[in-house]
Each structure stands twice: as structure tokens, then as C-alpha cells.
Design a protein around this motif. Sequence first.
Motif, PDB file in Angstrom:
ATOM      1  N   GLU A  49      17.717  37.648  30.492  1.00 22.13           N
ATOM      2  CA  GLU A  49      16.722  38.044  29.355  1.00 22.13           C
ATOM      3  C   GLU A  49      17.354  39.518  28.757  1.00 22.13           C
ATOM      4  O   GLU A  49      16.844  39.751  27.495  1.00 22.13           O
ATOM      5  N   ALA A  50      18.063  40.230  29.542  1.00 22.81           N
ATOM      6  CA  ALA A  50      18.888  41.532  28.733  1.00 22.81           C
ATOM      7  C   ALA A  50      20.062  41.712  29.530  1.00 22.81           C
ATOM      8  O   ALA A  50      20.186  41.420  30.621  1.00 22.81           O
ATOM      9  N   LEU A  51      20.890  42.510  28.967  1.00 23.56           N
ATOM     10  CA  LEU A  51      22.110  42.663  29.592  1.00 23.56           C
ATOM     11  C   LEU A  51      22.064  44.134  30.401  1.00 23.56           C
ATOM     12  O   LEU A  51      21.840  45.141  29.831  1.00 23.56           O
ATOM     13  N   ARG A  52      21.775  43.784  31.609  1.00 19.43           N
ATOM     14  CA  ARG A  52      21.715  44.967  32.638  1.00 19.43           C
ATOM     15  C   ARG A  52      23.074  45.257  33.266  1.00 19.43           C
ATOM     16  O   ARG A  52      23.589  44.286  34.096  1.00 19.43           O
ATOM     17  N   TRP A  53      23.319  46.574  33.306  1.00 19.98           N
ATOM     18  CA  TRP A  53      24.886  46.839  33.833  1.00 19.98           C
ATOM     19  C   TRP A  53      24.406  47.638  35.313  1.00 19.98           C
ATOM     20  O   TRP A  53      25.536  47.805  35.793  1.00 19.98           O
ATOM     21  N   GLU A  54      23.236  47.395  35.727  1.00 20.67           N
ATOM     22  CA  GLU A  54      23.006  47.974  37.055  1.00 20.67           C
ATOM     23  C   GLU A  54      24.021  47.634  38.227  1.00 20.67           C
ATOM     24  O   GLU A  54      24.328  48.274  39.122  1.00 20.67           O
ATOM     25  N   ASN A  55      23.824  45.932  38.232  1.00 20.53           N
ATOM     26  CA  ASN A  55      24.647  45.570  39.309  1.00 20.53           C
ATOM     27  C   ASN A  55      26.143  45.985  39.083  1.00 20.53           C
ATOM     28  O   ASN A  55      26.780  45.877  40.373  1.00 20.53           O
ATOM     29  N   VAL A  56      26.812  46.092  37.989  1.00 21.22           N
ATOM     30  CA  VAL A  56      28.163  46.270  37.780  1.00 21.22           C
ATOM     31  C   VAL A  56      28.281  47.898  38.433  1.00 21.22           C
ATOM     32  O   VAL A  56      29.395  48.061  39.164  1.00 21.22           O
ATOM     33  N   VAL A  57      27.384  48.717  38.057  1.00 21.13           N
ATOM     34  CA  VAL A  57      27.431  50.287  38.291  1.00 21.13           C
ATOM     35  C   VAL A  57      27.458  50.199  40.046  1.00 21.13           C
ATOM     36  O   VAL A  57      28.132  50.820  40.492  1.00 21.13           O
ATOM     37  N   THR A  58      26.652  49.299  40.336  1.00 22.79           N
ATOM     38  CA  THR A  58      26.238  49.322  41.976  1.00 22.79           C
ATOM     39  C   THR A  58      27.583  49.073  42.514  1.00 22.79           C
ATOM     40  O   THR A  58      28.046  49.638  43.554  1.00 22.79           O
ATOM     41  N   ALA A  59      28.060  48.010  42.062  1.00 20.75           N
ATOM     42  CA  ALA A  59      29.241  47.305  42.601  1.00 20.75           C
ATOM     43  C   ALA A  59      30.475  48.275  42.631  1.00 20.75           C
ATOM     44  O   ALA A  59      31.252  48.369  43.494  1.00 20.75           O
ATOM     45  N   TRP A  60      30.566  48.830  41.503  1.00 23.04           N
ATOM     46  CA  TRP A  60      31.508  49.856  41.247  1.00 23.04           C
ATOM     47  C   TRP A  60      31.464  51.076  42.235  1.00 23.04           C
ATOM     48  O   TRP A  60      32.444  51.792  42.568  1.00 23.04           O
ATOM     49  N   THR A  61      30.375  51.614  42.229  1.00 27.67           N
ATOM     50  CA  THR A  61      30.158  53.013  43.113  1.00 27.67           C
ATOM     51  C   THR A  61      29.780  52.610  44.568  1.00 27.67           C
ATOM     52  O   THR A  61      30.279  53.000  45.329  1.00 27.67           O
ATOM     53  N   THR A 229      35.945  39.327  48.676  1.00 28.91           N
ATOM     54  CA  THR A 229      35.459  38.322  49.772  1.00 28.91           C
ATOM     55  C   THR A 229      34.492  39.011  50.686  1.00 28.91           C
ATOM     56  O   THR A 229      33.613  38.255  51.087  1.00 28.91           O
ATOM     57  N   SER A 230      34.756  40.208  50.923  1.00 28.93           N
ATOM     58  CA  SER A 230      33.816  40.750  51.961  1.00 28.93           C
ATOM     59  C   SER A 230      32.316  41.141  51.384  1.00 28.93           C
ATOM     60  O   SER A 230      31.307  41.334  52.209  1.00 28.93           O
ATOM     61  N   LEU A 231      32.039  41.206  50.041  1.00 29.18           N
ATOM     62  CA  LEU A 231      30.928  41.308  49.384  1.00 29.18           C
ATOM     63  C   LEU A 231      30.049  40.070  49.751  1.00 29.18           C
ATOM     64  O   LEU A 231      28.809  40.246  49.761  1.00 29.18           O
ATOM     65  N   ARG A 232      30.844  38.859  49.966  1.00 32.38           N
ATOM     66  CA  ARG A 232      29.974  37.705  50.143  1.00 32.38           C
ATOM     67  C   ARG A 232      29.282  37.830  51.394  1.00 32.38           C
ATOM     68  O   ARG A 232      28.075  37.200  51.348  1.00 32.38           O
ATOM     69  N   GLY A 233      29.664  38.404  52.383  1.00 30.02           N
ATOM     70  CA  GLY A 233      28.777  38.678  53.765  1.00 30.02           C
ATOM     71  C   GLY A 233      27.818  39.483  53.655  1.00 30.02           C
ATOM     72  O   GLY A 233      26.750  39.432  54.182  1.00 30.02           O
ATOM     73  N   GLN A 234      28.264  40.625  53.022  1.00 27.45           N
ATOM     74  CA  GLN A 234      27.393  41.890  52.955  1.00 27.45           C
ATOM     75  C   GLN A 234      26.340  41.679  51.953  1.00 27.45           C
ATOM     76  O   GLN A 234      25.182  42.154  52.283  1.00 27.45           O
ATOM     77  N   TYR A 235      26.365  40.979  51.122  1.00 26.68           N
ATOM     78  CA  TYR A 235      25.517  40.784  49.981  1.00 26.68           C
ATOM     79  C   TYR A 235      24.988  39.412  49.787  1.00 26.68           C
ATOM     80  O   TYR A 235      25.086  38.969  48.498  1.00 26.68           O
ATOM     81  N   SER A 236      24.952  38.492  50.794  1.00 25.20           N
ATOM     82  CA  SER A 236      24.639  37.355  50.659  1.00 25.20           C
ATOM     83  C   SER A 236      23.189  37.267  50.142  1.00 25.20           C
ATOM     84  O   SER A 236      23.035  35.933  49.539  1.00 25.20           O
ATOM     85  N   ASP A 237      22.424  38.104  50.247  1.00 22.96           N
ATOM     86  CA  ASP A 237      20.851  37.879  49.477  1.00 22.96           C
ATOM     87  C   ASP A 237      20.926  38.534  48.323  1.00 22.96           C
ATOM     88  O   ASP A 237      19.614  38.609  47.777  1.00 22.96           O
ATOM     89  N   ASP A 238      21.983  39.190  47.753  1.00 21.20           N
ATOM     90  CA  ASP A 238      21.975  39.699  46.418  1.00 21.20           C
ATOM     91  C   ASP A 238      23.135  39.263  45.692  1.00 21.20           C
ATOM     92  O   ASP A 238      24.079  39.906  45.538  1.00 21.20           O
ATOM     93  N   ILE A 239      22.989  37.974  45.237  1.00 19.35           N
ATOM     94  CA  ILE A 239      23.897  37.343  44.445  1.00 19.35           C
ATOM     95  C   ILE A 239      24.306  37.935  43.191  1.00 19.35           C
ATOM     96  O   ILE A 239      25.523  38.130  42.853  1.00 19.35           O
ATOM     97  N   PRO A 240      23.496  38.714  42.579  1.00 15.16           N
ATOM     98  CA  PRO A 240      23.999  39.260  41.450  1.00 15.16           C
ATOM     99  C   PRO A 240      25.065  40.525  41.621  1.00 15.16           C
ATOM    100  O   PRO A 240      25.875  40.734  40.838  1.00 15.16           O
TER     101      PRO A 240
END
Length: 275
Positions: A49-61, A229-240
Amino acid sequence: MSRIGLGRWFVAIPMALLALATVYPLVFTANVAMKTRREYILDRFSLTEALRWENVVTAWTSVGMGRYFVNSLVVVTCSVLLLLLFGSMAGFALSQLRFRGSSALFLGCLAGLFVPFQVIMVPLARIMADSGLLDTYPGLILVYVAQFLPFTVFLMTSYYKTIPAEIIDAARIDGNSVYGVYRRIMLPLGTPALLSVGILNALFCWNDVLMALVVMPSAEHRTLMVGVTSLRGQYSDDIPTFAAGVMIAAIPVLLVYLFLQRQIADGVAAGSTKG
């Protein structure tokens, strides 16, 4: 003309389908990275619905992708510089200098292309641990140089063989030493091949997971692809958030392919017309 036009359509349609199959996963990943977790659960295939960059910021920091990015940048840069230095010197020696055993040495370098990393993985990890190089930048850099140096030597040797020997002879007559010929003649003439081989090696090192996982297993020293690759196990319930990490890792490679695709193609074909 109608036959020519029909033939072009037969080529254009499969190519368009191939391009679509390549672009769609990238668009899908970027779309998921902009969604909230609720939007993804409700409909994973709908447009955000909108461009949300929160996931990118979370992944980066918070997740540490920024630190992994720096680790990959340091390792890849140092590895590529060493590969270009050693590969160009070896390619010059094997293609233009005449010495006993040069053919056997070149065949030995070629043999290294047929040794998969999985075969030497266990003894290499033991050697790294005994040498104190496990989980260090120099350790992974040395592994990358050793693994991709045969490929670099092969391409640089093939390219330097296309340079006429008369140029080398003229430089020697002018009083240049072997080092002078290499520095003043071969390096400038080999710039196109060096650029192409450097790009290919950078992509190989950047996309590597197995070697980096074996040599640098700790979370602090992970490279970017190992971190993904490690993200897939740590964030299996947070796909975004996971998709945001994948997008961060893919952007540098996409930019390289987008702006340097001609150099990549030239590197694959370097020296293929002779020797």
C-alpha cells in the motif's frame, strides 16, 4: 521480410519470457520488503500500500546487515586487489617469458580449476585453526585468493598471449627490465582484461557463502551473504525483514551487472580467440 520478422518474434518472445522470469523475483522481494508483517500474512502477492523503509532500516541496524556489509566490502576489496596483482604477474610470466617448466606450471594452475572447495573444506578449516587465521579477515582473504587465482591466471594468460611478442622485444631493446616491461607495457595493455577479471572475481567473492561460513563462522565477522542466510532462521516469522536483508545484499550485485555488463561479457570471453 515477413520471414525475417517472424524469426525475430521467435527469438524475442522466449527472451522476453526469460527476462520476465529473471526480473519477477527481484520485484517480488522488493515488494515484500516494503510490506508490514500483517500485509504479508493477509496477501503476500498483492502490491504494498505504501513504500515503507522500516524493514530495511531494521535489517541494516538492528539485525546487523550494515556490519556484514562492511565485512564483505573489506574482504572482497583486498581479495580482488591481490588476485589482480598475482594474476597479472603470473599471466605475463606464463604467456611472454620463456623458462623451463612454464607449460607444466600453467597446466598446474588449470588443474586448480577442477578442484571444488567441498573437497578441501575440512583440511582447510583445520589448517586455518592451527594457523590462527580462523575467523579473521586475512584468513578469508587468503582463501579467496587461493580459490580464484587459477581462474584469474588462466584468463590473464590467455589475454596476454594475444599481445604481439614484438612489443615485448621492443621494450627490452629500449632497456626495460622484466619488471619494467610488466609495469610500463603489460599492465596498461591488460587494463580491459584486468577490469573484466576484477569484476568477475568481485562477484564470486561477494556471492560466496560456503567459504565465508567455514572460515569466518562468528556472528561478528560474518559476510553479507552469510548474514542473509542466517536471517532465514532468526526471522522465519518476519518475512518482510528477511526480504529487506535479501534486497540489501542484492543491490550491489544488480548495480554491477547493470552498469558493467559489457565488461563482464568481455571477461568471460577474454583471450578466447587465441591460445
